[in-house]
Scaffold this motif. Sequence first.
Motif, short mmCIF file in Angstrom:
data_model
loop_
_atom_site.label_atom_id
_atom_site.label_comp_id
_atom_site.label_asym_id
_atom_site.label_seq_id
_atom_site.Cartn_x
_atom_site.Cartn_y
_atom_site.Cartn_z
N VAL A 24 0.85 -1.20 0.00
CA VAL A 24 0.00 0.00 0.00
C VAL A 24 0.88 1.24 0.00
N ARG A 30 -0.96 -3.08 -12.61
CA ARG A 30 -2.23 -3.79 -12.45
C ARG A 30 -2.01 -5.26 -12.79
N THR A 527 -5.89 -4.59 -7.97
CA THR A 527 -4.58 -4.03 -7.65
C THR A 527 -4.45 -3.72 -6.17
N VAL A 528 -5.41 -2.98 -5.65
CA VAL A 528 -5.30 -2.55 -4.25
C VAL A 528 -5.49 -3.72 -3.30
N HIS A 529 -6.29 -4.70 -3.68
CA HIS A 529 -6.48 -5.85 -2.79
C HIS A 529 -5.19 -6.67 -2.67
N GLN A 531 -2.24 -5.35 -2.98
CA GLN A 531 -1.36 -4.50 -2.17
C GLN A 531 -1.64 -4.67 -0.69
N ILE A 532 -2.92 -4.75 -0.33
CA ILE A 532 -3.29 -4.91 1.08
C ILE A 532 -2.75 -6.23 1.60
N THR A 563 -12.81 -0.76 -2.19
CA THR A 563 -11.53 -0.62 -1.50
C THR A 563 -11.73 -0.65 0.01
N GLY A 567 -11.63 -4.47 0.67
CA GLY A 567 -10.26 -4.25 1.12
C GLY A 567 -10.14 -4.40 2.62
#
Length: 605
Positions: A24, A30, A527-529, A531-532, A563, A567
């Motif tokens: 994060v 991606r 992408t953000v998931h 990263q988490i 998110t 997330g």
Amino acid sequence: MAADRTTSAPTTLTQATGAARGTVGESTLRPDGTLKVTGEFAYSSDLWHEDMLWGFTLRSPHAHAAIRSIDTGEALALPGVYAVMTHADLPAETHYGLEIRDQPVLAKDRVRYHGEPVAIVAADHPETARRAAARIAVEYEELPLVVDEATATAPDAPLLHPGRRDHHAAHVPHPNIVHRQPVRRGDVAAARARADVVVRRDYEVGMQDQAFLGPESGLAVPAEDGGVDLYIATQWLHVDRDQLAPVLGLPADKVRLTLSGVGGAFGAREDMSMQAHACLLALRTGRPVKIVYNRYESFFGHVHRHPAKLTYEHGATCDGTLLYVQCRIVLDGGAYASSSPAVVGNAASLSIGPYVVENVDAEAIALYSNNPPCGAMRGFGAVQACFAYEAQMDAVAAELGLDPVEFRQRNAMSQGATMPTGQLVDSPAPVAELLRRVKARPMPPERAWEAAGGPVDVRALPGGLSNTTHGESVVRGVGYAVGIKNVGFSEGFDDYSTARIRLEVIGGEPVALVHTAMAEVGQGGVTVHAQIARTELGVDRVTLHPADTRVGSAGSTSASRQTYMTGGAIKHTCEAVREEVLRRGRERFGAAHPAWAAAEAPRLA
């Protein structure tokens, strides 16, 4: 038929980040980016099965008509046709809907909008299916139209859904009104008497279409256990399943949905389109059935943004203080409810904008009509209201002779303010500062597309690359507006999400498998998931399992919620996995191991 014979089905995405760990706050590629830009990404319209049939939908040519007869004989006689289904062939429940189950899977006695599905066909070629549908003879008797509030609520108005029993029916002034929500605060009449300036105007917002690049499509595969596997582009897998299972007459665990590549959504894929039709035909024929809409069909096949008529009255003092807002918002929901009740709720609750107003009298309603069904589109309800209240803010500022930005700043909400619904703004809301920063930005050049002594640079023109203008009669204006919208489901809707995390060692390296039902529609959730998961578990390799209904619901990919909600579910689940791994480590290596002495949380890799 075994579902694993489907080709081009969604696959897992595994990403190793290399030098940058992709946690994060870091910039990372991606997981699906390379596949998309190289044309290798499988969208739902790319799905294929070796022995599949093609489905096609016959739609009503009338906006409101009684169905007197349907003759499918000529269609069934066409070589290559495997099935023709009408309302009479439905095996179980006949209606579906997001909140109110008022929409027929296939029309029975009446059609309520132009384009309503009447019959479906399965054939060995898409053109054969289309020709067969054209041979179905339907006798219609046209009925009077309901097209606006006047025709919907007239004494002799045709009732589009007589005998309503939904939970809104007892609280509306007319059966052709889906939902009504008033919001009242303070004393508008007393405030009007004190106002130095009163501005009252009418506004209208037309219907809009989301026009996503990938029209509706999917593949239904009958399974050996009597169930069905549906590969589909949608925004909410579990709500699709919960509407499908009763229609198919199957328990929910035998209706399995897997997300296919989604070519855009913007709210239009929250409602079902071809899902039930493909599954019904697959179960009827015992063969996989694929349905792909063309652009023309797509306009009929999904909901649109509600058109609206809005009347607003603002009153203010000469020093620029807003005293009251009175408004009425009439939304046209079309033939079926879809998400109209929620749209009404948003429009009413957010009707005055991000401002502090002590006296408010707002009302929003949604109509049933013979227009196309309307439902979710980005910022539903909030967008229609914003158009009107921000136009009003400009008009009131002009009447007072005040700068429109300063007028907005003077009345802007901030943390600690109370909204007309009574909700406390309990987190930062720097509306005035936002406006200040926007106004402080330098103005663009008046004619930026004109290079000194050179030709017009069409790239700097609105519409220039489409060759719609080369600068003739183009005038660039600068305006200011600010709106308010919910993040997450509104109106107290129970919002939750689910995640399943598996941590395993593959080739001597720890890999996290992230499994959710989140619909990736292009917003970047994948992408953000990932990263988490990297941040919480300290691993480099993360595999994203295809989204499906074999895990708990992730809710809809809408309302800017994935998110935060999914997330957040991933974060909490990763924390639980990490704690369990560390517990086992302490159990195996003892509490004195050097790894436990680190000041920060130990990494798992």
